[in-house]
Design an enzyme around this catalytic site. Structure first.
Site, short mmCIF file in Angstrom:
data_model
loop_
_atom_site.label_atom_id
_atom_site.label_comp_id
_atom_site.label_asym_id
_atom_site.label_seq_id
_atom_site.Cartn_x
_atom_site.Cartn_y
_atom_site.Cartn_z
N GLU A 127 0.83 -1.23 0.00
CA GLU A 127 0.00 0.00 0.00
C GLU A 127 0.85 1.26 0.00
O GLU A 127 0.53 2.25 0.65
CB GLU A 127 -0.99 -0.02 1.17
CG GLU A 127 -2.04 -1.10 0.98
CD GLU A 127 -3.10 -1.15 2.07
OE1 GLU A 127 -3.33 -0.13 2.72
OE2 GLU A 127 -3.69 -2.22 2.24
C1 LIG Z 1 2.66 -9.71 0.38
C2 LIG Z 1 2.30 -8.73 -0.68
C3 LIG Z 1 0.97 -8.37 -0.87
C4 LIG Z 1 0.61 -7.50 -1.89
N1 LIG Z 1 -0.72 -7.26 -2.13
C5 LIG Z 1 -1.07 -6.55 -3.24
C6 LIG Z 1 -2.44 -6.45 -3.65
O1 LIG Z 1 -3.35 -6.99 -3.00
N2 LIG Z 1 -2.72 -5.78 -4.78
C7 LIG Z 1 -1.76 -5.19 -5.54
O2 LIG Z 1 -2.08 -4.58 -6.56
N3 LIG Z 1 -0.45 -5.24 -5.17
C8 LIG Z 1 -0.09 -5.93 -4.05
N4 LIG Z 1 1.23 -6.02 -3.69
C9 LIG Z 1 2.22 -5.28 -4.43
C10 LIG Z 1 2.80 -4.13 -3.61
O3 LIG Z 1 1.87 -3.10 -3.51
C11 LIG Z 1 4.11 -3.71 -4.31
O4 LIG Z 1 5.07 -4.66 -3.91
C12 LIG Z 1 4.56 -2.32 -3.97
O5 LIG Z 1 3.69 -1.38 -4.55
C13 LIG Z 1 5.95 -2.04 -4.48
O6 LIG Z 1 6.10 -2.44 -5.80
P1 LIG Z 1 7.35 -3.37 -6.20
O7 LIG Z 1 7.47 -4.44 -5.20
O8 LIG Z 1 7.22 -3.74 -7.61
O9 LIG Z 1 8.60 -2.43 -6.01
P2 LIG Z 1 9.28 -1.35 -7.06
O10 LIG Z 1 8.22 -0.41 -7.47
O11 LIG Z 1 9.95 -2.17 -8.09
O12 LIG Z 1 10.27 -0.69 -6.10
C14 LIG Z 1 11.44 -1.35 -5.59
C15 LIG Z 1 12.11 -0.39 -4.61
O13 LIG Z 1 12.41 0.85 -5.27
C16 LIG Z 1 11.79 1.93 -4.58
N5 LIG Z 1 11.33 2.92 -5.56
C17 LIG Z 1 10.52 2.72 -6.61
N6 LIG Z 1 10.30 3.87 -7.27
C18 LIG Z 1 10.99 4.83 -6.60
C19 LIG Z 1 11.18 6.25 -6.78
N7 LIG Z 1 10.58 6.92 -7.75
N8 LIG Z 1 11.96 6.90 -5.89
C20 LIG Z 1 12.55 6.26 -4.87
N9 LIG Z 1 12.42 4.94 -4.66
C21 LIG Z 1 11.64 4.23 -5.51
C22 LIG Z 1 10.64 1.30 -3.82
O14 LIG Z 1 10.27 2.08 -2.71
C23 LIG Z 1 11.23 -0.04 -3.42
O15 LIG Z 1 12.02 0.13 -2.28
C24 LIG Z 1 1.61 -6.90 -2.68
C25 LIG Z 1 2.95 -7.23 -2.46
C26 LIG Z 1 3.30 -8.13 -1.51
C27 LIG Z 1 4.73 -8.51 -1.34
#
Ligand SMILES: Cc1cc2nc3c(=O)[nH]c(=O)nc-3n(C[C@H](O)[C@H](O)[C@H](O)COP(=O)(O)OP(=O)(O)OC[C@H]3O[C@@H](n4cnc5c(N)ncnc54)[C@H](O)[C@@H]3O)c2cc1C
Length: 617
Positions: free
Chosen positions: A426
């Protein structure tokens, strides 16, 4: 996240900007701190739930607690990675899946406060169960449907969902995490626009593998707006039994192992146009607005987990004798306990105040909810880490192993694994910082918009410059004036008065710092994330201090008589927060930022590969 000239070319920023709630129709308490203003009349007295609402919450939480203790074994759920069906059925019987659904649609019609109280109780006991409930109704179908659905959609889905039909929210894709602009799931109109064909994949969809109904975000055909083709993201209600919906893989994680979460595939799923939520192209805005209040659930669960940790740490720090006395008597452990208790008090102050504001409905709480998410998930992580450290080797040992050798099965190892996800889902902590920074800068951006946007006429630019000059000529000098103490709440006890004066003065310093950094870096400020993050951290601590002082005042003057322990906790929290604030403001732009960035840049290019030598390849 900031609409600068350099960002104009960035599609990601444009998509997010277009989805932002642009208007501020109600006051924002936290947002005003960044302008150097403390809205004291909104902070005092501390807003609490009504007696009647409290009675409803008390009765429900008592039932819920009894059910959790009787029916749920969190360690068994963690070991097996399965939530027993009887637990879900029992939760459904208790109405847990309809807590936020209005009574007229078969739900319990709870206030935000009572919903969060229920999640706190569940979060204190079993992280997996809390996620089942929260994914279902904080971001799953009920919340957006309640906010944006048509009457027909509500009548069709809400009673089913309240009765226990599980729901989910599907935004993330393998290539789309924090940046939704790259979304590749598509919804193409067919049958003359009567339906849409959905194709694509959604990753990590919580409840996805068992959901009967879900909100799915997909790209619908681009529209030309302002002479430019614009990406359109639309929200669809998708039913699990629609042909073409498939669960490709169930994902497993380090913690919250009892959740159902999966990679979902949509192949030519035909969704009737009646299942569009709110309208074409409004999906991302819907997601962001849903999260504005949905975001308060994770902080509530964090409070539950942190209370459990405090109880474990207190008992063990009393019981465990080392070096001639209980470990709680050693200063290093005592200072951890003090940090935990004072931050837990502050977390509660922030969450219950913001929840009560949601229920009142007359304030814009988007910044406060994001602050609650950031502050509570980060604080809870430190609290669980301190708890593990205080438990020593036993903190690292599984509950099962402790039990196997005759010790109390205290599940700190599981709580630690369960808690880590809160800083990611979230909105990651980094994205929360950027979100708050964008909203904090909004008044300045609004003033600057007409001056920097390329399509504005000369006349519009001149008018905008005059408007900005007028605003800054009045606003900026006032940031240097001392506060004279007028309107300062008289009920603040002497112990906390200095802290309140600090909040008042430092909000002006914060506003100056933000303004100066804008002047120095101009449109490049967007790229100086560490500066923005420190500014945001100062704002978060000031808001937490305000809420904490107000709550302590309210508790110490309530009918229960003087509660000086609340003042003690608020005092310690404020001391700690002031230390962080001073350090952040004194070091907004340290040289290590630039050095670190340069090294990271070279590291990414491979210049430091020698540092990785000496490991198993
Ligand atoms: C257990 C679990 C439950 C989940 N449930 C849902 C769900 O129900 N529905 C759903 O849609 N999604 C869900 N998600 C997805 C979750 O919301 C995402 O993991 C989250 O939004 C981050 O995306 P990502 O993991 O692809 O990280 P990325 O976006 O790839 O980011 C990786 C890292 O880079 C950082 N980063 C990215 N962009 C920037 C920036 N511009 N500036 C600085 N730092 C940055 C991030 O903060 C993070 O530390 C779930 C994930 C997990 C693991």
């Amino acid at each position: 996240m900031l609409p600068t000239a350099s960002a104009q070319g960035s599609e990601a920023l444009e998509v997010i900007e277009a989805a932002r709630e642009a208007k501020w129709e109600r006051p924002t308490v936290a947002g005003q701190l960044f302008l150097g203003r403390v809205l004291t009349p909104l902070l005092f007295p501390y807003t609490v739930q009504s007696d009647e609402d409290r009675r409803i919450g008390d009765a429900y939480c008592a039932k819920l607690e009894a059910f959790l203790k009787a029916e749920i074994d969190p360690d068994e759920i963690d070991r097996t990675g399965e939530m027993p069906p009887k637990v879900i059925q029992g939760l459904a019987r208790l109405g847990c899946f309809g807590m936020k659904i209005p009574k007229e649609y078969g739900g319990l019609g709870f206030s935000q406060t009572n919903y969060n109280r229920a999640i706190q109780i569940v979060g204190s006991y079993c992280g997996s169960t809390a996620v089942w409930l929260s994914a279902h109704q904080s971001i799953g179908v009920p919340q957006p449907l309640k906010m944006f659905g048509t009457e027909e959609q509500k009548r069709k889905y809400l009673p089913r969902i309240a009765a226990g039909a599980i729901s989910a929210f599907a935004l993330t894709e393998p290539d789309v995490g924090s940046d939704p602009a790259k979304m590749s799931t598509t919804a193409t109109p067919v049958d003359g626009g009567a339906a849409y064909r959905l194709n694509g994949q959604k990753l990590w969809c919580t409840n996805g593998p068992v959901a009967e109904v879900m909100v799915v975000m997909a790209q619908t055909p681009e529209r030309v707006i302002g002479g430019k083709p614009r990406k359109q993201i639309t929200a669809f209600i998708v039913e699990r039994n629609m042909p073409g919906v498939e669960v490709v893989h169930r994902c497993m994680f380090m913690g919250i192992r009892g959740i159902q979460n999966g990679l979902l595939k949509f192949t030519n799923v035909k969704v009737p146009k009646e299942n569009i939520l709110w309208g074409l192209g409004r999906g991302l805005k819907l997601a962001l607005m849903t999260l504005n209040t949905g975001r308060l659930t994770i902080p509530a669960a964090c409070i539950g987990g942190s209370k459990r940790c405090l109880q474990i740490a207190r008992e063990w720090a009393n019981e465990r004798q080392q070096w001639g006395g209980p470990i709680g008597g050693h200063e290093a452990i005592a200072s951890k306990l003090g940090w935990m208790a004072s931050h837990l008090f502050a977390m509660e102050a922030v969450v219950w105040l913001t929840s009560a504001w949601v229920d009142r409905g007359d304030l814009d709480i988007r910044i406060e909810a994001a602050m609650a998410k950031l502050f509570c998930t980060e604080s809870a992580w430190t609290i669980v880490d301190h708890t593990l450290q205080i438990r020593g080797g036993r903190g690292y040992e599984t509950a099962n192993s402790l039990k196997g050798r005759g010790e109390k099965p205290i599940p700190v190892e599981r709580i630690f694994r369960d808690a880590r996800i809160n800083r990611i889902i979230e909105g990651t902590s980094e994205i929360m910082h950027l979100f708050i920074a964008r909203e904090a800068l909004d008044p300045h951006i609004q003033l600057a918009f007409d001056m920097i946007l390329p399509d504005r006429t000369f006349g519009q630019r001149v008018k905008a410059a005059a408007r900005a000059a007028l605003f800054y000529a009045g606003w900026y000098p006032r940031l240097w004036l001392p506060r004279l103490g007028f309107g300062r709440p008289k009920e603040i006890p002497p112990r906390l008065r200095g802290h309140w004066a600090f909040v008042e003065m430092t909000s002006k310093r914060l506003a100056r710092a933000l303004f100066h950094q804008m002047m120095i870096h101009q449109q490049k400020l967007e790229k100086r994330q560490m500066i923005l993050f420190r500014i945001v951290d100062v704002g978060v601590d000031l808001f937490a201090m305000s809420a904490t002082i107000s709550r302590a005042v309210s508790l110490s003057s309530g009918s229960a008589g003087s509660t000086s322990s609340a003042v003690e906790l608020a005092d310690l929290f404020c001391d700690t927060a002031r230390g962080r604030i001073r350090s952040n403001l004194a070091n907004l732009n340290p040289s290590e930022d630039r050095k670190g960035y340069r090294i990271a840049h070279d590291l990414l290019k491979g210049s430091y590969s020698w540092l990785e030598e000496g490991i198993v390849r």
